[in-house]
Design a protein around this motif. Structure first.
Motif, mmCIF file in Angstrom:
data_model
loop_
_atom_site.group_PDB
_atom_site.id
_atom_site.type_symbol
_atom_site.label_atom_id
_atom_site.label_comp_id
_atom_site.label_asym_id
_atom_site.label_seq_id
_atom_site.Cartn_x
_atom_site.Cartn_y
_atom_site.Cartn_z
ATOM 1 N N LEU A 141 0.648 -1.224 0.048
ATOM 2 C CA LEU A 141 -0.145 -0.016 0.007
ATOM 3 C C LEU A 141 0.869 0.843 0.241
ATOM 4 C CD1 LEU A 141 -2.580 -1.260 2.758
ATOM 5 C CD2 LEU A 141 -2.795 -1.669 0.457
ATOM 6 N N ASP A 144 1.940 3.858 3.334
ATOM 7 C CA ASP A 144 3.056 3.215 3.720
ATOM 8 C C ASP A 144 4.312 3.079 2.825
ATOM 9 O OD1 ASP A 144 1.410 2.095 6.350
ATOM 10 O OD2 ASP A 144 0.839 1.123 5.075
ATOM 11 N N TYR A 180 -6.580 0.585 12.061
ATOM 12 C CA TYR A 180 -5.393 -0.179 11.413
ATOM 13 C C TYR A 180 -6.896 -1.788 11.016
ATOM 14 C CZ TYR A 180 -1.583 2.523 11.845
ATOM 15 O OH TYR A 180 -1.581 4.131 12.086
ATOM 16 N N GLY A 181 -6.667 -2.157 10.188
ATOM 17 C CA GLY A 181 -6.779 -3.493 10.632
ATOM 18 C C GLY A 181 -5.959 -4.207 11.825
ATOM 19 N N LYS A 202 -10.399 -2.239 11.737
ATOM 20 C CA LYS A 202 -10.501 -0.685 11.773
ATOM 21 C C LYS A 202 -11.942 -1.798 13.447
ATOM 22 C CE LYS A 202 -9.514 2.144 8.497
ATOM 23 N NZ LYS A 202 -9.516 1.712 7.400
ATOM 24 N N ILE A 214 -1.925 -3.921 11.350
ATOM 25 C CA ILE A 214 -1.797 -4.887 9.766
ATOM 26 C C ILE A 214 -0.921 -3.364 9.298
ATOM 27 C CG2 ILE A 214 -2.272 -5.325 7.465
ATOM 28 C CD1 ILE A 214 -4.311 -6.877 8.715
ATOM 29 N N ILE A 215 0.175 -2.949 8.649
ATOM 30 C CA ILE A 215 0.336 -2.527 7.772
ATOM 31 C C ILE A 215 0.887 -2.380 6.549
ATOM 32 C CG2 ILE A 215 2.126 -0.985 9.272
ATOM 33 C CD1 ILE A 215 4.324 -2.206 9.494
ATOM 34 N N GLN A 240 -13.434 -5.632 2.252
ATOM 35 C CA GLN A 240 -12.045 -4.832 2.882
ATOM 36 C C GLN A 240 -11.629 -6.341 3.074
ATOM 37 O OE1 GLN A 240 -10.954 -2.130 3.956
ATOM 38 N NE2 GLN A 240 -13.429 -1.430 4.053
ATOM 39 N N ARG A 268 8.414 3.371 10.359
ATOM 40 C CA ARG A 268 7.805 3.211 9.342
ATOM 41 C C ARG A 268 7.140 4.494 8.810
ATOM 42 N NH1 ARG A 268 1.822 3.242 9.888
ATOM 43 N NH2 ARG A 268 0.182 3.134 8.839
HETATM 44 C C1 G1P Z 1 -5.616 -0.629 4.865
HETATM 45 C C2 G1P Z 1 -6.400 -1.838 5.453
HETATM 46 C C3 G1P Z 1 -5.991 -1.369 6.812
HETATM 47 C C4 G1P Z 1 -4.460 -1.297 7.289
HETATM 48 C C5 G1P Z 1 -4.310 -0.184 6.540
HETATM 49 C C6 G1P Z 1 -2.754 0.115 6.411
HETATM 50 O O1 G1P Z 1 -6.781 1.199 5.638
HETATM 51 O O2 G1P Z 1 -7.701 -1.416 5.076
HETATM 52 O O3 G1P Z 1 -6.432 -2.521 7.322
HETATM 53 O O4 G1P Z 1 -4.381 -1.909 8.160
HETATM 54 O O5 G1P Z 1 -4.256 -0.424 5.102
HETATM 55 O O6 G1P Z 1 -2.643 1.499 6.391
HETATM 56 P P1 G1P Z 1 -6.517 2.624 5.449
HETATM 57 O O7 G1P Z 1 -5.404 3.065 6.183
HETATM 58 O O8 G1P Z 1 -6.302 2.953 3.729
HETATM 59 O O9 G1P Z 1 -7.832 3.008 5.247
#
Ligand code: G1P
Length: 311
Positions: A141, A144, A180-181, A202, A214-215, A240, A268
């Motif tokens: 993602l 991060d 986060y997750g 979340k 989860i990152i 999700q 991070r």
């Molecule tokens: C997403 C994921 C989440 C994770 C996070 C990490 O959320 O859905 O589970 O912990 O990225 O950055 P977002 O930050 O895109 O809402």
């Protein structure tokens, strides 16, 4: 039949592909992101998304699929050749800038697919199905930034050791879990590896299974695709990835189940909101000796001045 559906145990199929979701609207950075993708916002002089692709390549993932959407053309241009610009720099003999311009187009084999509708991270990952096929793959993602490929390399190693899927986990403050997750975990024989028993996207702090969040790094078994297809919209009305991974924790290993977590204790950088983005830019700027030398005296003076309430 896909070329990788051979007789090997699934965990021995190497991870070679990275999927980078980049279809988000970037509303937290409006109006900057009205016509520019948030992934293209610079961290010093490189767009944020380039650091992510560099990390994938450093972990030996040379095939990168980006999930894009409307108004994301400049991402494709950035990872493509820019002949006019290259010619102009060549004519000037500006070798250093020429190298920096070519760097991004030579980095990886880039592929693109459009998400169409913004239906969530799980849906974005599902868009990778045709490209990824029956192979395990990494998901990175863009919000991060992790300034080393060690984490991703370790996650790939864990996938190769145990099969199934792997998430990167970092311990956060209780009041932050709702961003986060969040994972329920059990230890394994390895200090930095856990078995994931539950996942909640979340959660409210009192409902969180732990403080391990989860990152944005995952290694997914292809069994995630049929699960994603059946995953109903969850938190925020979006499909999700976390929910699909939770479903996989209940599957048998031979069906692509089990989810492990790699515990990350390094640094991070979050670029997903304004204050964290600014912190990241400053931190990355100070790693450049030439910039650090110029910025430090100014920053000292600035902090003194603002700290004593002067404008
Ligand atoms: C997403 C994921 C989440 C994770 C996070 C990490 O959320 O859905 O589970 O912990 O990225 O950055 P977002 O930050 O895109 O809402």
């Amino acid at each position: 039949m896909n070329d990788s559906t051979d007789q090997r145990r699934p965990e021995t199929v190497p991870v070679t592909k990275a999927v980078v979701p980049a279809a988000g609207l970037g509303t937290r950075f409006l109006p900057a992101t009205k016509a520019t993708p948030k992934e293209m916002l610079p961290i010093v002089d490189k767009p944020a998304i380039q650091y992510v692709v560099e990390e994938a390549v450093a972990a030996d993932l040379h095939d990168v699929l980006m999930i894009t959407g409307r108004s994301k053309r400049s991402i494709e241009d950035h990872f493509d050749r820019a002949y006019e610009l290259e010619e102009a720099l060549e004519a000037k003999g500006d070798e250093e800038r020429l190298r920096s311009v070519r760097e991004s187009s030579d980095l990886a084999q880039m592929h693109y697919v459009r998400q169409g509708e913004p239906r969530g991270l799980g849906h974005a990952v599902l868009c990778a199905k045709a490209h990824v096929g029956d192979n395990p793959f990494a998901v990175l993602l863009g919000d991060d930034l992790i300034d080393s490929a060690d984490l991703l390399r370790r996650m790939i190693q864990v996938r190769e050791e145990y099969g199934g899927s792997v998430v990167a986990l970092m311990e956060v403050e209780p009041e932050q879990v709702s961003l986060y997750g969040c994972a329920g975990i059990e230890p394994t024989d390895e200090d930095d590896v856990v078995t994931v028993t539950d996942l909640v996207e979340k959660p409210d702090p009192e409902q969180a299974p732990s403080r391990w969040a989860i990152i944005g790094r995952y290694v997914c078994d292809p069994a995630i695709f049929p699960v994603l297809q059946e995953t109903p919209p969850g938190r925020g009305g979006e499909i999700q990835l976390t929910d699909a991974l939770r479903e996989l924790t209940r599957y048998k290993p031979e069906d692509g189940g089990t989810v492990r977590g790699v515990l990350f204790r390094g640094r991070r950088y979050d670029t997903g909101n304004r204050a964290d983005y600014i912190r990241t830019v400053v931190d990355f700027a100070f790693r450049r000796p030439e910039l650090a030398a110029e910025l430090l005296p100014w920053m000292r003076e600035f902090v003194d001045r603002r700290g004593s309430g002067r404008p």
